[in-house]
Design a protein around this motif. Structure first.
Motif, PDB file in Angstrom:
ATOM      1  N   LEU A  24       1.229   3.090  -7.503  1.00  0.00           N
ATOM      2  CA  LEU A  24       1.700   2.060  -6.573  1.00  0.00           C
ATOM      3  C   LEU A  24       0.943   2.145  -5.251  1.00  0.00           C
ATOM      4  CD1 LEU A  24       3.911  -0.113  -6.536  1.00  0.00           C
ATOM      5  CD2 LEU A  24       5.367   1.508  -5.377  1.00  0.00           C
ATOM      6  N   PHE A  25       0.653   3.392  -4.819  1.00  0.00           N
ATOM      7  CA  PHE A  25      -0.091   3.565  -3.571  1.00  0.00           C
ATOM      8  C   PHE A  25      -1.484   2.972  -3.683  1.00  0.00           C
ATOM      9  CE2 PHE A  25      -2.994   6.039  -0.935  1.00  0.00           C
ATOM     10  CZ  PHE A  25      -2.454   5.794   0.304  1.00  0.00           C
ATOM     11  N   VAL A  26      -2.139   3.184  -4.833  1.00  0.00           N
ATOM     12  CA  VAL A  26      -3.481   2.609  -5.013  1.00  0.00           C
ATOM     13  C   VAL A  26      -3.399   1.078  -4.955  1.00  0.00           C
ATOM     14  CG1 VAL A  26      -5.433   2.414  -6.590  1.00  0.00           C
ATOM     15  CG2 VAL A  26      -4.278   4.584  -6.328  1.00  0.00           C
ATOM     16  N   VAL A  27      -2.354   0.496  -5.585  1.00  0.00           N
ATOM     17  CA  VAL A  27      -2.214  -0.965  -5.562  1.00  0.00           C
ATOM     18  C   VAL A  27      -2.036  -1.451  -4.123  1.00  0.00           C
ATOM     19  CG1 VAL A  27      -0.797  -2.892  -6.327  1.00  0.00           C
ATOM     20  CG2 VAL A  27      -1.253  -1.032  -7.869  1.00  0.00           C
ATOM     21  N   PHE A  28      -1.227  -0.736  -3.344  1.00  0.00           N
ATOM     22  CA  PHE A  28      -0.926  -1.191  -1.982  1.00  0.00           C
ATOM     23  C   PHE A  28      -2.086  -0.951  -1.025  1.00  0.00           C
ATOM     24  CE2 PHE A  28       3.982  -0.858  -2.086  1.00  0.00           C
ATOM     25  CZ  PHE A  28       4.012  -2.086  -2.693  1.00  0.00           C
ATOM     26  N   ALA A  29      -2.702   0.223  -1.106  1.00  0.00           N
ATOM     27  CA  ALA A  29      -3.551   0.672  -0.007  1.00  0.00           C
ATOM     28  C   ALA A  29      -4.999   0.231  -0.136  1.00  0.00           C
ATOM     29  CB  ALA A  29      -3.486   2.195   0.098  1.00  0.00           C
ATOM     30  N   THR A  30      -5.513   0.016  -1.380  1.00  0.00           N
ATOM     31  CA  THR A  30      -6.949  -0.257  -1.471  1.00  0.00           C
ATOM     32  C   THR A  30      -7.221  -1.742  -1.260  1.00  0.00           C
ATOM     33  OG1 THR A  30      -6.661  -0.323  -3.842  1.00  0.00           O
ATOM     34  CG2 THR A  30      -7.669   1.625  -2.923  1.00  0.00           C
ATOM     35  N   GLN A  31      -8.423  -2.014  -0.744  1.00  0.00           N
ATOM     36  CA  GLN A  31      -8.839  -3.391  -0.518  1.00  0.00           C
ATOM     37  C   GLN A  31      -9.627  -3.922  -1.717  1.00  0.00           C
ATOM     38  OE1 GLN A  31      -7.789  -4.742   2.151  1.00  0.00           O
ATOM     39  NE2 GLN A  31      -7.775  -3.301   3.859  1.00  0.00           N
ATOM     40  N   ASN A  32     -10.299  -2.999  -2.434  1.00  0.00           N
ATOM     41  CA  ASN A  32     -11.146  -3.421  -3.546  1.00  0.00           C
ATOM     42  C   ASN A  32     -10.295  -3.852  -4.731  1.00  0.00           C
ATOM     43  OD1 ASN A  32     -12.762  -2.906  -6.098  1.00  0.00           O
ATOM     44  ND2 ASN A  32     -14.321  -2.773  -4.518  1.00  0.00           N
ATOM     45  N   MET A  33     -10.576  -5.062  -5.265  1.00  0.00           N
ATOM     46  CA  MET A  33      -9.678  -5.624  -6.278  1.00  0.00           C
ATOM     47  C   MET A  33      -9.761  -4.890  -7.616  1.00  0.00           C
ATOM     48  SD  MET A  33      -9.949  -9.628  -5.608  1.00  0.00           S
ATOM     49  CE  MET A  33      -9.084 -10.359  -4.246  1.00  0.00           C
ATOM     50  N   ILE A  34     -10.953  -4.402  -7.980  1.00  0.00           N
ATOM     51  CA  ILE A  34     -11.059  -3.660  -9.242  1.00  0.00           C
ATOM     52  C   ILE A  34     -10.254  -2.369  -9.150  1.00  0.00           C
ATOM     53  CG2 ILE A  34     -12.639  -2.498 -10.808  1.00  0.00           C
ATOM     54  CD1 ILE A  34     -13.823  -4.982 -11.012  1.00  0.00           C
ATOM     55  N   LYS A  35     -10.348  -1.692  -7.992  1.00  0.00           N
ATOM     56  CA  LYS A  35      -9.600  -0.445  -7.831  1.00  0.00           C
ATOM     57  C   LYS A  35      -8.105  -0.727  -7.822  1.00  0.00           C
ATOM     58  CE  LYS A  35      -9.407   3.760  -5.134  1.00  0.00           C
ATOM     59  NZ  LYS A  35      -9.748   4.458  -3.905  1.00  0.00           N
ATOM     60  N   LYS A  36      -7.726  -1.871  -7.249  1.00  0.00           N
ATOM     61  CA  LYS A  36      -6.322  -2.293  -7.286  1.00  0.00           C
ATOM     62  C   LYS A  36      -5.836  -2.416  -8.728  1.00  0.00           C
ATOM     63  CE  LYS A  36      -5.582  -5.208  -3.318  1.00  0.00           C
ATOM     64  NZ  LYS A  36      -4.446  -4.864  -2.509  1.00  0.00           N
ATOM     65  N   GLY A  44       0.957   2.536   6.295  1.00  0.00           N
ATOM     66  CA  GLY A  44       2.041   1.633   5.888  1.00  0.00           C
ATOM     67  C   GLY A  44       2.359   1.767   4.410  1.00  0.00           C
ATOM     68  N   PRO A  45       1.333   1.605   3.525  1.00  0.00           N
ATOM     69  CA  PRO A  45       1.580   1.816   2.099  1.00  0.00           C
ATOM     70  C   PRO A  45       2.158   3.185   1.779  1.00  0.00           C
ATOM     71  CG  PRO A  45      -0.529   0.766   2.406  1.00  0.00           C
ATOM     72  CD  PRO A  45      -0.017   1.081   3.772  1.00  0.00           C
ATOM     73  N   LEU A  46       1.646   4.231   2.461  1.00  0.00           N
ATOM     74  CA  LEU A  46       2.158   5.588   2.203  1.00  0.00           C
ATOM     75  C   LEU A  46       3.643   5.667   2.522  1.00  0.00           C
ATOM     76  CD1 LEU A  46       1.068   8.368   1.345  1.00  0.00           C
ATOM     77  CD2 LEU A  46       0.936   8.953   3.751  1.00  0.00           C
ATOM     78  N   PHE A  47       4.051   5.041   3.633  1.00  0.00           N
ATOM     79  CA  PHE A  47       5.459   5.038   4.034  1.00  0.00           C
ATOM     80  C   PHE A  47       6.313   4.341   2.969  1.00  0.00           C
ATOM     81  CE2 PHE A  47       8.917   2.870   6.366  1.00  0.00           C
ATOM     82  CZ  PHE A  47       9.592   3.995   6.816  1.00  0.00           C
ATOM     83  N   VAL A  48       5.874   3.157   2.532  1.00  0.00           N
ATOM     84  CA  VAL A  48       6.630   2.400   1.523  1.00  0.00           C
ATOM     85  C   VAL A  48       6.757   3.210   0.235  1.00  0.00           C
ATOM     86  CG1 VAL A  48       6.594   0.338   0.080  1.00  0.00           C
ATOM     87  CG2 VAL A  48       5.978   0.176   2.469  1.00  0.00           C
ATOM     88  N   VAL A  49       5.621   3.822  -0.184  1.00  0.00           N
ATOM     89  CA  VAL A  49       5.615   4.578  -1.439  1.00  0.00           C
ATOM     90  C   VAL A  49       6.548   5.781  -1.342  1.00  0.00           C
ATOM     91  CG1 VAL A  49       4.136   6.094  -2.771  1.00  0.00           C
ATOM     92  CG2 VAL A  49       3.396   3.801  -2.294  1.00  0.00           C
ATOM     93  N   VAL A 107     -11.249   2.560   3.104  1.00  0.00           N
ATOM     94  CA  VAL A 107     -10.133   1.935   3.806  1.00  0.00           C
ATOM     95  C   VAL A 107      -9.791   2.802   5.018  1.00  0.00           C
ATOM     96  CG1 VAL A 107      -7.759   1.145   3.602  1.00  0.00           C
ATOM     97  CG2 VAL A 107      -9.266   1.048   1.635  1.00  0.00           C
ATOM     98  N   PRO A 108      -9.732   2.217   6.224  1.00  0.00           N
ATOM     99  CA  PRO A 108      -9.391   3.021   7.400  1.00  0.00           C
ATOM    100  C   PRO A 108      -8.006   3.644   7.284  1.00  0.00           C
ATOM    101  CG  PRO A 108      -9.423   0.671   7.907  1.00  0.00           C
ATOM    102  CD  PRO A 108     -10.042   0.825   6.572  1.00  0.00           C
ATOM    103  N   LEU A 109      -7.867   4.827   7.895  1.00  0.00           N
ATOM    104  CA  LEU A 109      -6.646   5.623   7.710  1.00  0.00           C
ATOM    105  C   LEU A 109      -5.403   4.889   8.186  1.00  0.00           C
ATOM    106  CD1 LEU A 109      -5.871   8.430   6.660  1.00  0.00           C
ATOM    107  CD2 LEU A 109      -5.850   9.200   9.025  1.00  0.00           C
ATOM    108  N   GLN A 110      -5.521   4.137   9.300  1.00  0.00           N
ATOM    109  CA  GLN A 110      -4.301   3.504   9.821  1.00  0.00           C
ATOM    110  C   GLN A 110      -3.805   2.397   8.894  1.00  0.00           C
ATOM    111  OE1 GLN A 110      -7.245   3.243  11.414  1.00  0.00           O
ATOM    112  NE2 GLN A 110      -7.610   1.187  12.210  1.00  0.00           N
ATOM    113  N   LYS A 111      -4.719   1.883   8.019  1.00  0.00           N
ATOM    114  CA  LYS A 111      -4.262   0.881   7.057  1.00  0.00           C
ATOM    115  C   LYS A 111      -3.610   1.523   5.846  1.00  0.00           C
ATOM    116  CE  LYS A 111      -6.996  -3.196   7.930  1.00  0.00           C
ATOM    117  NZ  LYS A 111      -7.954  -4.147   7.395  1.00  0.00           N
ATOM    118  N   GLN A 112      -3.730   2.860   5.709  1.00  0.00           N
ATOM    119  CA  GLN A 112      -3.105   3.534   4.570  1.00  0.00           C
ATOM    120  C   GLN A 112      -1.718   4.053   4.905  1.00  0.00           C
ATOM    121  OE1 GLN A 112      -5.693   6.562   3.076  1.00  0.00           O
ATOM    122  NE2 GLN A 112      -7.242   5.109   2.421  1.00  0.00           N
TER     123      GLN A 112
END
Lengths: 153, 201
Positions: free
Chosen positions: A21-33, B94-99, B87-92
């Protein structure tokens, strides 16, 4: 500690699900998503299948004796000649099988999962054709510019 | 249930490898490595399915999850890009918190779940046992999973086939048959969408 051994499958599977779920949320690259989505999905399969496990049981494939015993009777030498397992194994106690229903559910889910994955990947290829990138933030930037000014005059 | 057996160590070893692979997927940026690790993840989970008595699922997961999915993803990767941007750390955060919140909510529920391998858990005691008992007499097939999939629930399986057909049709409509998928560039009004205004290519 005993509580951990009783529930270790759930604990680890939740960690795996949250990683996906973290990979889906955090990455910008669509293939990695999509890879993250796939990891998440496989972890859900692990959760369901680990629920169906019965300790000391066999896979849900019925022993020959149980299956044909009633209709073929005991007269034929069919079973005892071809089977290397002694009859007493099956006669001693009722054989325990794992629960087959989650298996059926997950079989369907795997096939549907690969169908959705294929559609998702085709959409990614189309996005790349139009935008020239598959990074989420860059696409957002381009969309913002288009909405602000239009593609051309 | 059953105590500590050698199988338990096998299960734990496979799960530890799955966690390592999943963490590597989070950390890596080369798309080729990520896609191959996804195949490894599917294969490891197929190995664990064998240990969990789900032999049919292990078959399908190894063929579809580790085989076809990996091939599809490699194809899509070749048509798009090879490397994911960092991906810059500050953008990670939020997702980390939700997860973390979702994970904690699920950990809270773990105590109520049946023990691993419990034969008397609600999931294992009623319908599943009924299907095993009925298959012996009604559909004389050794494999109960096949009996449920192809006979008791054959319309569901037919629907599944329709889903796969629709997916194939959708991909055909999205990418076309002319062999230009991924190479073609859309240029509405004679301009690349990605270009800034005024920069004619």
């Amino acid at each position: 500690m005993a509580a951990f051994f009783e529930h270790f499958n759930f604990v680890v599977v939740i960690v795996l699900m949250m990683t996906g779920l973290f990979v889906v949320f955090a990455t910008q690259n669509m293939i990695k998503k999509l890879v993250g989505l796939s990891v998440f999905q496989t972890s859900v399969f692990l959760l369901y299948i680990s629920l169906s496990k019965v300790s000391g049981a066999q896979p849900p494939i019925i022993a020959k004796k149980d299956l044909y015993g009633a209709s073929y009777g005991t007269g034929g030498g069919y079973d005892s000649a071809s089977s290397s397992v002694p009859d007493s194994t099956y006669q001693a106690a009722e054989v325990l099988y794992s629960n087959p229903l989650p298996h059926v559910l997950i079989l369907t889910a795997i096939v549907v999962g690969v169908a959705t994955l294929a559609i998702g990947l085709a959409l990614v290829v189309r996005v790349r054709e139009v935008y020239g990138t598959i990074e989420d933030d860059e696409i957002n930037k381009i969309d913002y510019n288009i909405n602000l000014e239009g593609v051309a005059k | 249930m059953g105590g500590i057996t050698p199988t338990l160590f096998l299960d734990m070893g496979l799960l530890a490898m799955l966690v390592v692979v999943a963490m590597a997927v989070v950390r890596l940026r080369s798309l080729f490595a990520i896609v191959m690790l996804q195949g490894v993840y599917s294969l490891l989970s197929a190995a664990w399915f064998v240990s969990l008595d789900a032999v049919d699922v292990a078959f399908t997961e190894a063929a579809v999850g580790a085989g076809i999915s990996t091939v599809l993803m490699l194809g899509a990767m070749l048509l798009t890009e090879r490397e994911a941007k960092p991906v810059p750390l500050q953008k990670q955060l939020g997702p980390l918190f939700v997860v973390c919140i979702v994970g904690l909510a699920m950990f809270y529920a773990v105590g109520d779940m049946p023990a691993f391998g419990d034969a008397l858990s609600p999931a294992n005691s009623y319908v599943g046992a009924d299907y095993i008992a009925a298959t012996k007499n009604e559909i004389i097939l050794p494999n109960v999973v096949t009996a449920v999939l192809a006979s008791y629930r054959s319309f569901d399986t037919f629907g599944e086939v329709v889903v796969v057909y629709m997916a194939g049709l959708g991909i055909l409509l999205l990418l076309g048959l002319n062999g230009n998928a991924g190479k073609w560039r859309a240029k509405p009004n004679g301009q690349n969408v990605g270009d800034k205004k005024g920069e004619q290519s």
